[in-house]
Design a protein around this motif. Structure first.
Motif, PDB file in Angstrom:
ATOM      1  N   ARG A   4      43.865  32.896  36.652  1.00 14.79           N
ATOM      2  CA  ARG A   4      43.426  33.506  35.396  1.00 14.79           C
ATOM      3  C   ARG A   4      44.619  34.190  34.736  1.00 14.79           C
ATOM      4  O   ARG A   4      44.866  34.029  33.549  1.00 14.79           O
ATOM      5  CB  ARG A   4      42.319  34.525  35.668  1.00 14.79           C
ATOM      6  CG  ARG A   4      41.965  35.383  34.488  1.00 14.79           C
ATOM      7  CD  ARG A   4      40.801  36.311  34.790  1.00 14.79           C
ATOM      8  NE  ARG A   4      40.735  36.769  36.152  1.00 14.79           N
ATOM      9  CZ  ARG A   4      40.631  38.052  36.525  1.00 14.79           C
ATOM     10  NH1 ARG A   4      40.609  38.994  35.604  1.00 14.79           N
ATOM     11  NH2 ARG A   4      40.532  38.395  37.781  1.00 14.79           N
ATOM     12  N   PHE A  30      35.396  33.457  31.493  1.00 15.15           N
ATOM     13  CA  PHE A  30      35.935  32.948  32.745  1.00 15.15           C
ATOM     14  C   PHE A  30      35.118  33.435  33.939  1.00 15.15           C
ATOM     15  O   PHE A  30      34.285  34.321  33.853  1.00 15.15           O
ATOM     16  CB  PHE A  30      37.371  33.433  32.932  1.00 15.15           C
ATOM     17  CG  PHE A  30      37.437  34.754  33.667  1.00 15.15           C
ATOM     18  CD1 PHE A  30      37.711  34.805  35.021  1.00 15.15           C
ATOM     19  CD2 PHE A  30      37.164  35.948  33.011  1.00 15.15           C
ATOM     20  CE1 PHE A  30      37.729  36.012  35.705  1.00 15.15           C
ATOM     21  CE2 PHE A  30      37.179  37.160  33.681  1.00 15.15           C
ATOM     22  CZ  PHE A  30      37.466  37.189  35.039  1.00 15.15           C
ATOM     23  N   ASP A  65      36.358  33.613  38.449  1.00 19.06           N
ATOM     24  CA  ASP A  65      37.280  33.186  39.501  1.00 19.06           C
ATOM     25  C   ASP A  65      36.543  32.333  40.518  1.00 19.06           C
ATOM     26  O   ASP A  65      35.372  32.585  40.829  1.00 19.06           O
ATOM     27  CB  ASP A  65      37.892  34.397  40.214  1.00 19.06           C
ATOM     28  CG  ASP A  65      38.987  35.060  39.398  1.00 19.06           C
ATOM     29  OD1 ASP A  65      39.664  34.344  38.640  1.00 19.06           O
ATOM     30  OD2 ASP A  65      39.165  36.286  39.522  1.00 19.06           O
TER      31      ASP A  65
END
Length: 583
Positions: free
Chosen positions: A251, A290, A292
């Motif tokens: 990221r 986003f 992870d």
């Protein structure tokens, strides 16, 4: 800013401050990547995050709508991004405060990355002024992409040392008291231990004394990773390790590779902006779109554990309340009792996460069809939700402006529908609301107030969800629900509403009127007029349909269409025509 003098590197320029994989040799992957660039990041499904302004005060509602519009215009991607998180081997790892340093340089990655850079820039602004700070910010950007020339070597080489997996695994934390930060930024990285066969001791490290940690830290270990309990240590900084393993998320790290442009091609052109995450502006965009890979891995582990507790008779509709104690600030929502009374009438049960161990909390959320609550850290538990679940948050202008993004990644990783109804501010008058929000950015959350009429609007939306999932004992107000869904821009749900629940069917005049509203919201006035003209044919006696059509035609300079509609209005409603168009 004296406290910043104790943070290593705060007096250094950017070129001596940051540890960049590819540029510096102190960081190695355990195993090389073999499928670039897909191994670094991938496009996923579209976000299912929606906001709805429901303040009863015009000025506040307008400000809420502006925040929502900005999210759709500037911050929302057509596809969520899954960024890969992997273990890396580092030399001379030190944790100062809650920051990770490798060979004396800060590693701009993970939980502390943006916080460190923001703090560093604020320090420079106080020392040198805004103009100088802007120059330093540009220097940081240059430094963070300087590793591109060596990134291929970093990505293609694994660690060749023996028994590397026996090294200690170190995870930085913001603190041991905030459930949201601990779960979201730190604890999820335990999923890498089994995934990568890490065998060494595991260290969580922050500036907070480990003896002051809240009990959820230990309970989460016991519930989700019981086999790791004896290996896990909670420590206070400063901690030093000659060699260690820590986590690394692309990221933040993607910008220091040459693969950013290639990966961005998988996204809509409007979503291919500057992905240099450590910059604050671009970071705000990525944070809303986003998750992870370690969060996804942890979610699977947690749901597997929770499935052992799930009861087929458990509540499918839950309102999550919050007990007031020494461990929680007083953020109780005003009029919560009134809303609860309405929700109980349609089968909701009230739960307190504080009464349940972490795995039981996961089971409650994983087994629910609807989870509702007011803004608070407990919403991080939506990471456990099923994709078919709707999670409803009651917030306000403050949470919309500064806190809405906090739970988006949890919604993305679970795939659930996440709806935020932005109500009003507790203990703040409407005329002071905008000023209080603007001046309260760094002072924590402002509690929520939900008016009784707003409670009923939210209730109608929830009743629709219940009916749509098969509950034939309830009914809902189609007009209120359609207005709310159009307002939040949830077009998939709107189609389901119109196809299955519109009075008179999906081609009725009411359904067509709603589709016209949808078309306006999507910036398509011609389509809106087409829908309205069909609705007028089906219900020629309803003057409001013609009035809407005339307004749209006039507002969009469709002069010929406006005159035709005006003549039709004159013919069908002569009395109203004279009142409307008389001088």
């Amino acid at each position: 800013m004296a406290q910043n003098r104790n943070i290593p590197g705060f007096d250094d320029p950017p070129e001596r401050l940051f540890q960049i994989p590819g540029k510096d040799a102190s960081i190695r992957l355990i195993k090389p990547f073999t499928n670039l660039p897909d191994d670094l990041a991938q496009a996923q499904d579209a976000p299912r995050v929606y906001g709805c302004a429901v303040s009863i005060h015009k000025n506040v509602k307008q400000a809420q709508n502006e925040v929502i519009a900005e999210y759709w215009r500037r911050f929302r991607f057509d596809s969520v991004v899954e960024f890969t998180t992997v273990p890396i081997v580092v030399r001379n790892l030190e944790i100062h405060h809650n920051y990770r340093y490798v060979d004396g340089r800060f590693l701009p990655n993970g939980a502390s990355s943006i916080r460190f850079i923001n703090r560093y820039l604020w320090d420079k602004r106080k020392q040198f002024g805004l103009a100088k700070m802007r120059g330093i910010e540009a220097d940081i950007e240059d430094e963070l992409v300087n590793g591109k020339s060596g990134s291929n070597k970093f990505l293609s080489l694994g660690y060749r040392g023996k028994d590397v997996r026996k090294l200690p695994y170190v995870i930085d934390c913001k603190n041991y008291k905030n459930y949201y930060h601990f779960l979201t930024e730190s604890f999820c990285h335990l999923a890498l231990v089994d995934e990568w066969g890490l065998e060494g001791d595991i260290f969580f490290v922050t500036a907070m004394k480990s003896s002051q940690r809240r009990k959820f830290c230990d309970l989460m270990v016991e519930d989700f990773f019981p086999h790791l309990k004896k290996r896990i240590k909670f420590r206070s900084s400063v901690q030093k390790f000659d060699r260690a393993i820590t986590y690394y998320s692309f990221r933040e790290g993607l910008g220091s590779t040459e693969h950013t442009d290639t990966i961005q091609q998988a996204f809509h052109p409007d979503d291919r902006g500057d992905w240099k995450y450590p910059r604050r502006k671009e970071g705000a965009v990525i944070r809303r779109n986003f998750y992870d890979s370690s969060q996804k891995s942890f979610r699977k582990i947690a749901r597997d554990q929770a499935s052992k507790l799930q009861d087929v008779n458990a509540a499918k509709r839950i309102w999550v309340s919050r007990k007031q104690s020494d461990d929680a600030r007083d953020r109780a929502m005003e009029n919560e009792d009134y809303l609860i009374s309405l929700l109980k009438s349609i089968g909701f049960e009230v739960v307190y996460f504080e009464d349940h161990d972490p795995v039981a909390q996961a089971a409650l959320v994983a087994g629910a069809d609807i989870v509702a609550s007011y803004h608070g850290a407990g919403l991080a538990n939506m990471i456990y939700a099923d994709p078919k679940t709707t999670v409803i948050e009651i917030g306000n202008l403050h949470s919309a402006t500064y806190r809405w993004e906090e739970f988006m990644q949890h919604a993305h990783v679970s795939g659930c529908r996440y709806v935020s109804f932005f109500a009003d501010l507790k203990n703040i008058s409407p005329k002071d609301a905008l000023k209080e929000v603007q001046t309260n950015r760094s002072m924590g959350n402002i509690p929520v107030k939900i008016e009784e009429e707003t409670c009923h609007k939210v209730l109608e939306y929830i009743k629709f969800l219940c009916v749509h999932s098969g509950d034939k004992s309830l009914t809902f107000d189609f007009s209120i629900v359609s207005e709310l869904i159009v307002s939040m821009g949830d077009w998939d749900l709107l189609e389901e509403l119109l196809d299955s629940h519109a009075p008179g069917g999906s081609n009725s005049w009411k359904a067509l009127s709603v589709r016209a509203t949808q078309a306006i919201a999507q910036g398509n006035p011609k389509s809106a007029l087409d829908h309205l003209e069909k609705a007028i044919e089906l219900n020629p006696d309803r003057s409001v349909l013609l009035s809407r059509a005339m307004h749209i035609a006039q507002a969009n300079k469709m002069h010929s269409k406006f005159e035709d509609l005006k003549e039709l209005f004159k013919k069908r409603f002569p009395v109203r025509y004279r009142k409307k168009f008389s001088k």
